[in-house]
Structure formats: C-alpha cells, structure tokens
Scaffold this motif. Structure first.
Motif, PDB file in Angstrom:
ATOM      1  N   SER A 197       0.820  -1.214   0.000  1.00 26.11           N
ATOM      2  CA  SER A 197       0.000   0.000   0.000  1.00 26.11           C
ATOM      3  C   SER A 197       0.854   1.265   0.000  1.00 26.11           C
ATOM      4  O   SER A 197       0.383   2.345  -0.350  1.00 26.11           O
ATOM      5  N   ARG A 198       2.132   1.117   0.359  1.00 21.80           N
ATOM      6  CA  ARG A 198       3.042   2.261   0.416  1.00 21.80           C
ATOM      7  C   ARG A 198       4.099   2.224  -0.689  1.00 21.80           C
ATOM      8  O   ARG A 198       4.995   3.055  -0.716  1.00 21.80           O
ATOM      9  N   ASN A 199       4.009   1.245  -1.575  1.00 24.11           N
ATOM     10  CA  ASN A 199       4.972   1.108  -2.688  1.00 24.11           C
ATOM     11  C   ASN A 199       6.419   1.103  -2.198  1.00 24.11           C
ATOM     12  O   ASN A 199       7.279   1.814  -2.721  1.00 24.11           O
ATOM     13  N   GLU A 200       6.682   0.311  -1.185  1.00 18.44           N
ATOM     14  CA  GLU A 200       8.011   0.299  -0.582  1.00 18.44           C
ATOM     15  C   GLU A 200       9.005  -0.489  -1.447  1.00 18.44           C
ATOM     16  O   GLU A 200       8.615  -1.402  -2.175  1.00 18.44           O
TER      17      GLU A 200
ATOM     18  N   ALA B 208      10.076   9.769   3.939  1.00 15.53           N
ATOM     19  CA  ALA B 208      11.513   9.654   4.189  1.00 15.53           C
ATOM     20  C   ALA B 208      12.104   8.427   3.494  1.00 15.53           C
ATOM     21  O   ALA B 208      13.248   8.467   3.021  1.00 15.53           O
ATOM     22  N   ILE B 209      11.327   7.345   3.421  1.00 19.34           N
ATOM     23  CA  ILE B 209      11.803   6.142   2.716  1.00 19.34           C
ATOM     24  C   ILE B 209      12.067   6.464   1.247  1.00 19.34           C
ATOM     25  O   ILE B 209      13.008   5.943   0.634  1.00 19.34           O
ATOM     26  N   LYS B 210      11.274   7.366   0.665  1.00 21.53           N
ATOM     27  CA  LYS B 210      11.454   7.758  -0.737  1.00 21.53           C
ATOM     28  C   LYS B 210      12.566   8.785  -0.907  1.00 21.53           C
ATOM     29  O   LYS B 210      13.358   8.714  -1.840  1.00 21.53           O
TER      30      LYS B 210
ATOM     31  N   ASN C  31      14.811  10.102   1.731  1.00 23.55           N
ATOM     32  CA  ASN C  31      15.993  10.019   2.603  1.00 23.55           C
ATOM     33  C   ASN C  31      16.286   8.551   2.909  1.00 23.55           C
ATOM     34  O   ASN C  31      16.533   8.176   4.052  1.00 23.55           O
ATOM     35  N   SER C  32      16.275   7.738   1.869  1.00 23.02           N
ATOM     36  CA  SER C  32      16.343   6.280   2.054  1.00 23.02           C
ATOM     37  C   SER C  32      17.632   5.831   2.743  1.00 23.02           C
ATOM     38  O   SER C  32      17.614   4.875   3.525  1.00 23.02           O
ATOM     39  N   ASP C  33      18.752   6.504   2.488  1.00 21.67           N
ATOM     40  CA  ASP C  33      20.024   6.088   3.087  1.00 21.67           C
ATOM     41  C   ASP C  33      19.984   6.210   4.612  1.00 21.67           C
ATOM     42  O   ASP C  33      20.441   5.314   5.333  1.00 21.67           O
ATOM     43  N   LEU C  34      19.443   7.325   5.099  1.00 21.09           N
ATOM     44  CA  LEU C  34      19.379   7.531   6.549  1.00 21.09           C
ATOM     45  C   LEU C  34      18.362   6.584   7.190  1.00 21.09           C
ATOM     46  O   LEU C  34      18.586   6.059   8.285  1.00 21.09           O
ATOM     47  N   VAL C  35      17.230   6.378   6.531  1.00 19.81           N
ATOM     48  CA  VAL C  35      16.234   5.446   7.066  1.00 19.81           C
ATOM     49  C   VAL C  35      16.809   4.036   7.136  1.00 19.81           C
ATOM     50  O   VAL C  35      16.647   3.324   8.144  1.00 19.81           O
TER      51      VAL C  35
END
Length: 465
Positions: free
Chosen positions: A19-22, A118-120, A122-126
């Motif tokens: 649902s979040r397209n992760e 943030a996942i989209k 700032n993915s490196d920090l997450v």
C-alpha cells in the motif's frame, strides 16, 4: 482490512508494504523481522520474565491495519491550535495530519516528514536507522520492524541550532485500530535542538495500542534535549523501544513523564559510541487505579571518558505497580567513564507495588559506576508532622511528593518541570491529561521559571533599590 495481533502474518505485512509502494529491500526486512517476532518469547530474560506485565496486552483485542481514520478528537482541538505556528508534526492514527516548518528553517535544511516520505527521499538515513535496530533483541522491536504503519522522520542538518522546539504530537485513531510507529531522528554534527513528544488517545471500547520504535542518532558535538509526555487513556497500551547512538562529545538530555495507559512498557538503550559522549535520562511515573509501568533502561559505554546518568522515580497509588530494570555496561575500551543508575519508588497505598532490578557489567578499570534502588511506603510520621502544620492529609502527601521529585526536577528546564507538575496535579484531581497552555498551566510555569534561579534574590535586590 484489520487483523488482530494474534492473527498477524506475512500477508498482512505484505499489504502494509504494498500500500506504500516500498522498495524490495524494505519488504524483505519486514518479512525477516516478522519471522523473528513469531519465534521470540515476550520477555527474553529469565530474570525479568517473572516480573513483567507485558502479557496484559491482549493479542485477541489489539487490531492492526494498513490505514486508520484521521478524525481529530475534540480534546485536542485547543492544543492543535496552540501548535499551529510552531515547528511541528501531528499524527492521528497512521495518518500525518499536519506538518509545519517555516520557510527559513526549510532553507537551512531542516527536514520533518512522515516515515513513508523519508523512505522515498531520505532512504540512506532510514536504512541506516533500520540496520541499527536488532530485531533479535526483543519481540516488540521485531514487531515494529515488521508491521509499522506510521512514523516520523526528523533530520537536523550540520551546525543548525534551533531556537524553538520541534513538537511531535501523536494520537491513536477513534476506530479502535492500533498504531505501530517507526520514528527516526538524526542530529548532524554541531547541531542543537529541543524536541517535545506528546502521546494521546481516545477512550477505547477494547484494548488499543501505540507501539513505537524510535532510533535517535546524535553526531559529534551535537546536542538534543527531548521530553516525552505520555498522557494516553487508561484503556490503551503503550509499548516504546528507543535506541540512542551518540558520537564524540555528543549530548542528550531525555525527560520522560509517564502518566497514562493501562500498561506502559519502555525499553530504552543508550550507546555512548564516541569519546566524551554523555547522556542524562530522567523518568517520572505517576500511576493510579491498576496501571502498570515496565521500564528497562540500559546504558552502554563503548568509548573512553563517557558519562551517563539515569534516574527513575515512581509515585504509585491504589493498585498501580512499577517495574524498573536497568543495566550499566562499561566495555573494555571505555576507561575513565562515569555512570550512575537509580530507581526509586514511593507507595501511597498499601496495594501499590514496585520492583527494581539495577545491574552493573564492567569490563575495564579506572571507571566510576554505581547503582541504587529503593521502594518505600509514605512515612506516616512525616504525614503527622505536616498535619500539625495545618495541612490536610492530601496536602501533606503532595508536599512529600514534591520533595521526592525535587532533586530530579533540578535537572529539567522550568517548562518541563511545569508540565510534569501540572500533569501530576491533573491526575491527582482526576482531570483530563493534556498540556493546553491555559491559565492553570501558566501558574505552574511562573512558579517553575524562578524556582531554582539562584541569582533571583540578587536580581530582586537590585530591582527595587
């Protein structure tokens, strides 16, 4: 579609992720964490297992879903209007209700956003925060990593010093669906900020839970002052797992006021990774009715000349109970470190109960480390003495409580002291637990602002000359 905690499975986790397209790496991370969650017992330590009340959370009642409603409760309307122009993020259930950052702070690089964004962006920090969290250490850490449906992300850039606090306000939704929050905070080198976290909930018809996993990373020479105020209704359950990593000369002051929920389970870890890092953790608990508080605070000294202080104080009425578990670990390389751990409880009724299990693990020399614990009922002689000074029994009890908390209060800012004093007053009088800036709270602020100002007498002297 909602499912109870007892039914949670890989299909439910896949639904949240899809649902979040992760990205694929996160989907795999979720599924791996779920398998760990299924395998772990509620409490991994046999020492703590016989004391814990974590089993009070009923997996048949607690429901989860990919989404929740976003209705704003009436009791929060005033508080939200007060935060309208403050730097803040407001979350209702799994939904981000509002984010406010001034254009000036945006231009300086401050990031406050939902974990999904943030996942989209700032993915490196997450990814770094997720990798720092070991699902194998705790059943509910694994659950958060597998099934989080909400969360916030804050990034304070290098050299940014914030004059005003960042407010995080979270409230459970009114549909009975629980929230699993994955919160991440990064403070870059030489930054400084104050963060205020407020937790609320509706009165639920069945058990509802706010499960939080918070990773905080404080880089070299940065400082964070964080205040957590938990004011949830006593029909709810609140589990929180926090991990704070500190770099060289980094500093954190964390103040927790736990007043609400039927069951609060907090697992708090500090990792002093850089030379000269320091942490100060102060926890105030006020329980009544049949509330239960299960607190575990561990400090890990990984480098030389690190400093830590943990002080927990519980005030327990009626049939409430608290369990304080703490551990100081000073590793082989952490010479010249200094650490203090203390858990103290005062029982206002004979049916109240408290246990404390502090511990030390020291693997090197040339360090200072100590721990202490005490549990006692309120002193009847003190009550009698204060009653001879024309105080009622209730006033005498509250005076003793103020004296009990005062050494801890001296470490807090006047605003935090005022909030905690106000919430204790509200709970004592069976009022709603909020920190609306009304006339009553203003009185507490005025008192606390000058209470420990050692120069005030001199200033007054010159003021009226």
């Amino acid at each position: 579609m909602s499912q109870t905690l007892s039914q949670i499975n890989s299909r439910h986790v896949e639904e949240i992720s899809s649902s979040r397209n992760e990205p694929d790496w996160l989907k795999k991370y979720r599924q791996s964490s779920l398998s760990i969650y299924d395998a772990l017992p509620i409490e991994t330590s046999p020492l703590y297992n016989k004391y814990t009340d974590a089993k009070k959370m009923d997996p048949q009642q607690v429901s989860f879903s990919a989404t929740t409603t976003s209705n704003v409760p009436s009791f929060l309307q005033k508080r939200l209007s007060e935060l309208e122009k403050e730097t803040s993020i407001i979350q209702i259930g799994s939904n981000t209700h509002k984010i406010h950052i001034s254009d000036d702070l945006k231009s300086k690089g401050l990031v406050i956003t939902s974990i999904d964004d943030a996942i989209k962006n700032n993915s490196d920090l997450v990814k770094k925060a997720l990798e720092a969290s070991n699902s194998k250490e705790d059943k509910f850490t694994a659950l958060n990593n597998a099934a989080f449906n909400s969360g916030i992300f804050i990034h304070i850039p290098r050299n940014l010093i914030l004059e005003k606090p960042i407010h995080i306000l979270s409230c459970l939704s009114d549909d009975g669906i629980s929230t699993i929050a994955r919160n991440v905070i990064f403070a870059d080198e030489s930054s400084k900020a104050v963060i205020i976290q407020e937790l609320y909930s509706f009165k639920a018809q069945k058990q509802q839970a706010y499960l939080e996993l918070l990773n905080t990373n404080i880089a070299a020479n940065a400082q964070l002052d964080v205040t957590t105020l938990q004011m949830m209704d006593q029909t709810t359950v609140n589990f929180s797992t926090r991990r704070t990593d500190l770099g060289q000369d980094a500093k954190v002051n964390w103040y927790s006021g736990l007043f609400g929920s039927m069951l609060s389970r907090y697992k708090i870890e500090y990792f002093l990774n850089g030379t000269g890092a320091s942490s100060n953790d102060s926890e105030v608990i006020f329980g009544n009715n049949e509330q239960s508080f299960d607190i575990q605070t561990n400090v890990n000294h990984e480098s030389p000349s690190t400093d830590a202080r943990v002080v927990e104080k519980s005030i327990l009425r009626n049939k409430s109970k608290s369990l304080f578990k703490g551990m100081i670990r000073i590793k082989e390389k952490a010479t010249k470190s200094n650490s203090f751990l203390s858990g103290r409880s005062i029982l206002l009724d004979k049916d109240a109960k408290s246990d404390a299990i502090p511990g030390l693990e020291i693997f090197t020399n040339d360090v200072k480390a100590t721990h202490s614990a005490s549990v006692a009922q309120i002193d009847e002689e003190q009550i009698f003495y204060l009653k001879t000074r024309c105080l009622t029994e209730a006033e005498a009890e509250r005076t003793i409580i103020e004296g009990f908390l005062e050494p801890l209060s001296r470490k807090m800012s006047y605003q935090v002291r005022a909030w905690i004093a106000y919430l204790i007053e509200s709970k004592w009088e069976s009022r709603e637990l909020t920190i609306n800036t009304d006339e009553e709270l203003t009185k507490f602020v005025e008192i606390e602002e000058t209470r420990y100002n050692e120069d005030s007498e001199i200033e007054q002297h010159y003021k009226y000359r």
